[in-house]
Enzyme design. Structure first.
Site, short mmCIF file in Angstrom:
data_model
loop_
_atom_site.label_atom_id
_atom_site.label_comp_id
_atom_site.label_asym_id
_atom_site.label_seq_id
_atom_site.Cartn_x
_atom_site.Cartn_y
_atom_site.Cartn_z
N CYS A 100 -8.68 -1.30 -24.56
CA CYS A 100 -7.81 -1.76 -23.21
C CYS A 100 -8.18 -2.68 -22.29
CB CYS A 100 -7.30 -0.20 -22.50
SG CYS A 100 -5.93 -0.45 -21.35
N HIS A 134 -5.43 2.68 -26.85
CA HIS A 134 -6.57 3.69 -26.49
C HIS A 134 -6.72 4.33 -27.98
CE1 HIS A 134 -7.64 3.16 -22.21
NE2 HIS A 134 -6.40 3.06 -21.98
N GLU A 173 -8.94 5.97 -28.88
CA GLU A 173 -9.82 7.29 -28.83
C GLU A 173 -8.61 8.80 -28.73
OE1 GLU A 173 -9.65 4.71 -26.78
OE2 GLU A 173 -9.89 5.45 -24.62
N1 GLN Z 1 -6.64 -1.93 -15.79
C1 GLN Z 1 -6.21 -2.50 -16.88
C2 GLN Z 1 -4.58 -2.33 -16.84
O1 GLN Z 1 -3.95 -1.77 -16.22
C3 GLN Z 1 -6.45 -1.72 -18.00
C4 GLN Z 1 -6.20 -0.18 -18.35
C5 GLN Z 1 -6.90 0.80 -18.96
O2 GLN Z 1 -8.20 0.41 -19.38
N2 GLN Z 1 -6.36 1.82 -19.39
O3 GLN Z 1 -3.92 -3.10 -17.90
#
Ligand code: GLN
Length: 566
Positions: free
Chosen positions: A416, A543, A545
């Protein structure tokens, strides 16, 4: 006639109890409640998940629900530093990390129906009040709030078609916050009939170092606290640092009206995957099914098969053939709960490869001040992961780390935020866009390579906010991702992000060799990146995970570890 039916027939205006869904059949679904006493942090979620798993292994259909005392509607706004990670379900619900534990133990996708907060319950009551549904009477904690809780549990029973609903009451008995959940549990047991409900108290046996022996007083007082609320525990599970002695079990039995054999010792174990076995050895699963009159439903052949699979996992965890050190950059480095699913996903992949992973936490705010230290800091890791994150702290240090591992051909996995940082690194250092930036890091940036793109959000119909939950990802043929995901061109993964790659820059990034091997179907939202010139340089906007399971490690983690081993 059941108490529920007789109450309904006596009280014509249904003043004293919950509306019961029409299709609800009393006694069809059983309920198992777990309450925590003495203190928080005993691992109620882990215990309840492991217990539910031992029952599911026997071919009995289970579903869990966690009831949280707080007023938030979900966990989306909670700080992971205080509450542990925000877990995201396929339907987009942002919830407590325990839901991740349930999904992993039960190998099941859960939904918003499996998660309740006081905020959600109160909201329902207030909405009904505004709609004039209380027939002129005052809206109260009892019966309206407790009624709403019982309704939620019964609706879950109907929807899930589960034989047994496992309910975890958050917090510790005695907390003001969860009183309405405790009262609702008592009412539900009265209405359903005691033969359909089991109450489990999870307690803690202290063993002060200065005394060198186990003491049961705190546990007794905690159990009395539940009894004060009209709840007589049927089973008491005693957490402790070392095996609980029979003397302590006897004492607790005498003081709590719970037979000795139903006082279960649950001492600390090296891995949570060993808990189902401890539960079985203590016969807790058998006692539970006997009390619910469910023993005739056991499928022993299935159970044997499931235990065999699980034992293979434990064997792999306990007998690693090799050890690896993986670096993880992180802001919440002291609080491991902030990265619970990530740590679990690594555990699943390492069990698959029969290795043990040592995690080295890297505080990148240090590297930001001192970029020359990057090489030294990463000298002993076989690969690095930049996990999800928000805000600016440590971002430049993360980019520095990614540059180093890309140049040194050390395996990289970006999750992400880590995907976005890898794009910035590549844009700056390979595409020579020195001001490449994310608007999350600098709103007025000149080269907005990572940006909020409201037009795209509108196309997807999601408004300007966070993109959440499970989504399909189109995978490009003949890429590393395609191979990792078993040659599938369509996969489903879970998202939680606001920013994404600005499509304006995609041609330039691709021209210099970055491959976007996963994207949203129909829209130019990039979701997987890879660098074919490297052993493993992969990032995902999702994600991975969140979907990794003990016996089905997520393909990206599997591939990353495999590359680290080479
Ligand atoms: N802060 C980044 C976004 O909002 C990544 C978010 C995250 O890693 N869950 O896109």
């Amino acid at each position: 006639m059941s108490i529920l039916a007789s109450l309904a027939s006596k009280s014509g205006d249904n003043e004293f109890h919950t509306p019961i869904p029409k299709s609800y059949i009393v006694g069809k679904t059983k309920y198992v409640f777990t309450f925590g006493t003495v203190m928080s942090g005993l691992g109620k979620g882990i215990f309840s998940s492991a217990l539910a798993k031992t029952i599911q292994d026997k071919g009995i259909k289970v579903t869990p629900i966690k009831c949280e005392g707080y007023l938030n509607m979900d966990s989306g706004t909670l700080n992971p530093f205080r509450h542990g990670e925000v877990f995201v379900l396929d339907d987009g619900m942002e919830c407590d990390m325990d839901l991740g534990t349930y999904e992993r133990f039960l190998d099941n996708n859960l939904t918003k129906d499996n998660y309740s907060t006081s905020g959600q319950i109160f909201q329902q009551v207030l909405d009904k009040e505004r709609n004039g549904e209380y027939l002129g009477r005052d809206a109260q904690i009892i019966p309206h709030v407790t009624g709403e809780i019982k309704l939620k549990l019964r609706e879950l029973a109907i929807k899930s078609k589960a034989d047994i609903v496992f309910i975890e009451i958050g917090g510790t008995v005695g907390d003001f916050e969860s009183l309405h959940f405790i009262e609702a549990s008592r009412e539900l047991a009265y209405e359903e009939g005691k033969e359909n409900v089991v109450f489990i108290a999870l307690t803690y046996i202290i063993e002060p170092k200065t005394l060198g022996e186990q003491k049961s007083k705190a546990a007794q007082l905690g159990i009395h606290k539940i009894i004060e609320h009209g709840i007589q525990p049927d089973i008491i599970a005693c957490r402790a640092s070392s095996p609980v002695t029979d003397k302590i079990r006897e004492k607790i039995s005498v003081y709590s009206n719970v037979p000795f054999e139903r006082i279960i010792g649950l001492h600390d174990l090296p891995s949570i995957y060993l808990i189902p076995d401890l539960i079985k050895k203590s016969k807790l699963d058998t006692h539970l099914l006997e009390m619910l009159n469910f023993t005739n439903k056991i499928d022993s052949t299935l159970e044997k098969k499931e235990i065999k699979k699980w034992n293979a996992l434990i064997n792999a965890i306990q007998n690693p053939k090799k050890e690896l050190t993986i670096g993880i950059t992180g802001k919440y480095t002291q609080i491991r709960d902030s990265y619970a699913s990530l740590i679990k996903a690594l555990e699943h992949a390492s069990a698959f490869h029969e290795i043990k992973i040592n995690i080295k936490w890297i505080d990148t705010s240090d590297l930001e001040k001192n970029p020359d230290k990057t090489k030294e800091e990463l000298s002993d890791v076989s690969g690095i992961i930049v996990p999800g994150g928000f805000g600016t702290r440590g971002a430049e240090g993360k980019i520095e780390c990614i540059k180093y591992v890309r140049e040194q051909n050390i395996p990289y996995l970006g999750l992400c935020y880590g995907f976005q940082m890898a794009v910035l690194e590549f844009a700056r250092n390979v595409c020579k866009i020195p001001n490449a930036q994310s608007t999350e890091l600098e709103e007025s940036a000149k080269q907005k390579v990572i940006d909020i793109l409201p037009e795209q959000k509108k196309i997807e119909g999601l408004g300007g906010n966070m993109r959440l939950g499970g989504k399909d990802v189109e995978v490009k043929k003949d890429t590393a991702a395609y191979k990792l995901y078993d040659n599938k061109t369509s996969i489903r993964e879970r998202f939680r992000h606001r920013y994404e790659v600005n499509p304006e820059f995609i041609p330039k990034l691709e021209e210099k060799g970055l491959v976007f091997s996963g994207k949203a179907p129909k829209h130019p939202i990039m979701q997987i990146l890879e660098l074919p010139t490297n052993k493993f340089h992969v990032g995902s906007q999702f994600h991975p995970e969140f979907t990794s399971r003990p016996l089905k490690p997520n393909p990206l983690f599997k591939g990353f570890i495999e590359a680290c081993l080479k």
